[in-house]
Design a protein around this motif. Structure first.
Motif, mmCIF file in Angstrom:
data_model
loop_
_atom_site.group_PDB
_atom_site.id
_atom_site.type_symbol
_atom_site.label_atom_id
_atom_site.label_comp_id
_atom_site.label_asym_id
_atom_site.label_seq_id
_atom_site.Cartn_x
_atom_site.Cartn_y
_atom_site.Cartn_z
ATOM 1 N N VAL A 58 0.825 -1.189 0.000
ATOM 2 C CA VAL A 58 0.000 0.000 0.000
ATOM 3 C C VAL A 58 0.870 1.254 0.000
ATOM 4 N N LEU A 59 1.961 1.238 0.740
ATOM 5 C CA LEU A 59 2.816 2.431 0.821
ATOM 6 C C LEU A 59 3.435 2.789 -0.523
ATOM 7 N N ASP A 60 3.599 1.796 -1.401
ATOM 8 C CA ASP A 60 4.162 2.070 -2.720
ATOM 9 C C ASP A 60 3.256 2.968 -3.558
ATOM 10 N N ALA A 61 1.993 3.049 -3.194
ATOM 11 C CA ALA A 61 1.050 3.893 -3.934
ATOM 12 C C ALA A 61 1.212 5.372 -3.596
ATOM 13 N N PHE A 62 1.908 5.686 -2.513
ATOM 14 C CA PHE A 62 2.120 7.076 -2.111
ATOM 15 C C PHE A 62 3.234 7.688 -2.939
ATOM 16 N N LYS A 63 2.886 8.757 -3.657
ATOM 17 C CA LYS A 63 3.851 9.451 -4.488
ATOM 18 C C LYS A 63 4.849 10.192 -3.596
ATOM 19 N N ASP A 64 6.124 10.000 -3.846
ATOM 20 C CA ASP A 64 7.200 10.725 -3.159
ATOM 21 C C ASP A 64 7.226 10.512 -1.642
ATOM 22 N N LEU A 65 6.862 9.329 -1.180
ATOM 23 C CA LEU A 65 6.937 9.022 0.250
ATOM 24 C C LEU A 65 8.397 8.789 0.619
ATOM 25 N N ALA A 66 8.914 9.641 1.480
ATOM 26 C CA ALA A 66 10.324 9.552 1.873
ATOM 27 C C ALA A 66 10.583 8.246 2.614
ATOM 28 N N ASP A 67 11.743 7.652 2.355
ATOM 29 C CA ASP A 67 12.103 6.392 3.017
ATOM 30 C C ASP A 67 12.113 6.542 4.533
ATOM 31 N N GLY A 68 12.563 7.692 5.012
ATOM 32 C CA GLY A 68 12.608 7.916 6.458
ATOM 33 C C GLY A 68 11.213 7.879 7.071
ATOM 34 N N LEU A 69 10.253 8.491 6.407
ATOM 35 C CA LEU A 69 8.880 8.483 6.898
ATOM 36 C C LEU A 69 8.300 7.079 6.819
ATOM 37 N N ARG A 70 8.575 6.394 5.732
ATOM 38 C CA ARG A 70 8.100 5.022 5.559
ATOM 39 C C ARG A 70 8.596 4.155 6.716
ATOM 40 N N GLN A 71 9.843 4.307 7.069
ATOM 41 C CA GLN A 71 10.428 3.509 8.146
ATOM 42 C C GLN A 71 9.922 3.919 9.527
ATOM 43 N N ALA A 72 9.520 5.175 9.661
ATOM 44 C CA ALA A 72 9.097 5.699 10.964
ATOM 45 C C ALA A 72 7.647 5.335 11.315
ATOM 46 N N LEU A 73 6.882 4.875 10.347
ATOM 47 C CA LEU A 73 5.478 4.548 10.616
ATOM 48 C C LEU A 73 5.374 3.387 11.602
ATOM 49 N N THR A 74 4.508 3.557 12.582
ATOM 50 C CA THR A 74 4.305 2.508 13.585
ATOM 51 C C THR A 74 3.375 1.441 13.015
ATOM 52 N N ASP A 75 3.326 0.299 13.683
ATOM 53 C CA ASP A 75 2.413 -0.765 13.261
ATOM 54 C C ASP A 75 0.967 -0.282 13.286
ATOM 55 N N GLU A 76 0.627 0.509 14.290
ATOM 56 C CA GLU A 76 -0.733 1.047 14.386
ATOM 57 C C GLU A 76 -1.048 1.957 13.203
ATOM 58 N N GLU A 77 -0.099 2.804 12.827
ATOM 59 C CA GLU A 77 -0.297 3.693 11.681
ATOM 60 C C GLU A 77 -0.402 2.893 10.383
ATOM 61 N N LEU A 78 0.407 1.876 10.262
ATOM 62 C CA LEU A 78 0.349 1.029 9.073
ATOM 63 C C LEU A 78 -0.997 0.314 8.967
ATOM 64 N N LEU A 79 -1.502 -0.170 10.089
ATOM 65 C CA LEU A 79 -2.809 -0.833 10.085
ATOM 66 C C LEU A 79 -3.917 0.152 9.714
ATOM 67 N N HIS A 80 -3.812 1.380 10.218
ATOM 68 C CA HIS A 80 -4.802 2.406 9.889
ATOM 69 C C HIS A 80 -4.774 2.715 8.390
ATOM 70 N N ILE A 81 -3.596 2.895 7.838
ATOM 71 C CA ILE A 81 -3.451 3.160 6.407
ATOM 72 C C ILE A 81 -4.019 1.990 5.609
ATOM 73 N N HIS A 82 -3.722 0.787 6.025
ATOM 74 C CA HIS A 82 -4.226 -0.401 5.332
ATOM 75 C C HIS A 82 -5.754 -0.466 5.372
ATOM 76 N N SER A 83 -6.340 -0.195 6.528
ATOM 77 C CA SER A 83 -7.798 -0.272 6.622
ATOM 78 C C SER A 83 -8.464 0.812 5.771
ATOM 79 N N LEU A 84 -7.885 2.015 5.731
ATOM 80 C CA LEU A 84 -8.413 3.072 4.861
ATOM 81 C C LEU A 84 -8.322 2.663 3.396
ATOM 82 N N PHE A 85 -7.222 2.060 3.037
ATOM 83 C CA PHE A 85 -7.019 1.621 1.657
ATOM 84 C C PHE A 85 -8.054 0.565 1.272
ATOM 85 N N VAL A 86 -8.261 -0.431 2.121
ATOM 86 C CA VAL A 86 -9.223 -1.498 1.831
ATOM 87 C C VAL A 86 -10.634 -0.926 1.726
#
Length: 164
Positions: free
Chosen positions: A1-29
């Motif tokens: 899902v994160l690959d769909a974000f245009k220009d998402l910095a690697d640092g931000l990608r790495q800094a996302l918590t599991d909770e934030e990742l789950l939230h992003i995933h649920s919004l995407f679905v």
């Protein structure tokens, strides 16, 4: 899902918590299932097809370099407006005109729409002046309106499928 974000910095990608990742995933679905259901309905109806175009337009205005957040919010209003008109039309064969989402929502409810969309309507409603910068719109407000328009689209498509 994160690959769909245009220009998402690697640092931000790495800094996302599991909770934030789950939230992003649920919004995407949620958004993906809504869009797929709407696309299926759009094969037979221009209003819902145009609503999908408005959802896309809102997203484009959020992500382009021009930062046209007022135009994004207006496109979200247009998407919600067409979605609600589609709900009404699916029950009556015709739809009213106008941009007052509250009135359209109440009309859709009177024709059987049972989804509670009041919070979404509140986030979306704006004046036509947002298109000309007469009403200030922040990125957060435009993003909230965009998400809310997808909530309205979801409620309407579920309603129409259930009534079919």
């Amino acid at each position: 899902v994160l690959d769909a974000f245009k220009d998402l910095a690697d640092g931000l990608r790495q800094a996302l918590t599991d909770e934030e990742l789950l939230h992003i995933h649920s919004l995407f679905v949620f958004a993906l299932s809504t869009m797929l259901r709407a696309r299926s309905l759009a094969k037979d109806d221009q209003l819902i097809s145009l609503a999908l175009t408005d959802v896309s337009t809102a997203a484009n205005h959020l992500s382009d370099n021009q930062r046209e957040y007022g135009l994004s919010k207006w496109a979200s209003l247009q998407a919600a407006e067409k979605s609600l008109k589609y709900a009404i039309q699916s029950q009556t064969g015709t739809h009213p005109h106008g941009h007052n989402l509250q009135k359209l929502y109440e009309d859709a409810e009177s024709h059987g729409l049972t989804h509670d969309l009041q919070d979404a309507i509140t986030h979306i409603q704006c004046s036509a002046g947002v298109r000309y910068g007469e009403e200030s719109v922040s990125r957060g407000s435009a993003l909230d309106a965009h998400h809310a328009s997808i909530v309205v689209l979801n409620g309407v498509t579920e309603f129409v499928e259930r009534k079919a």
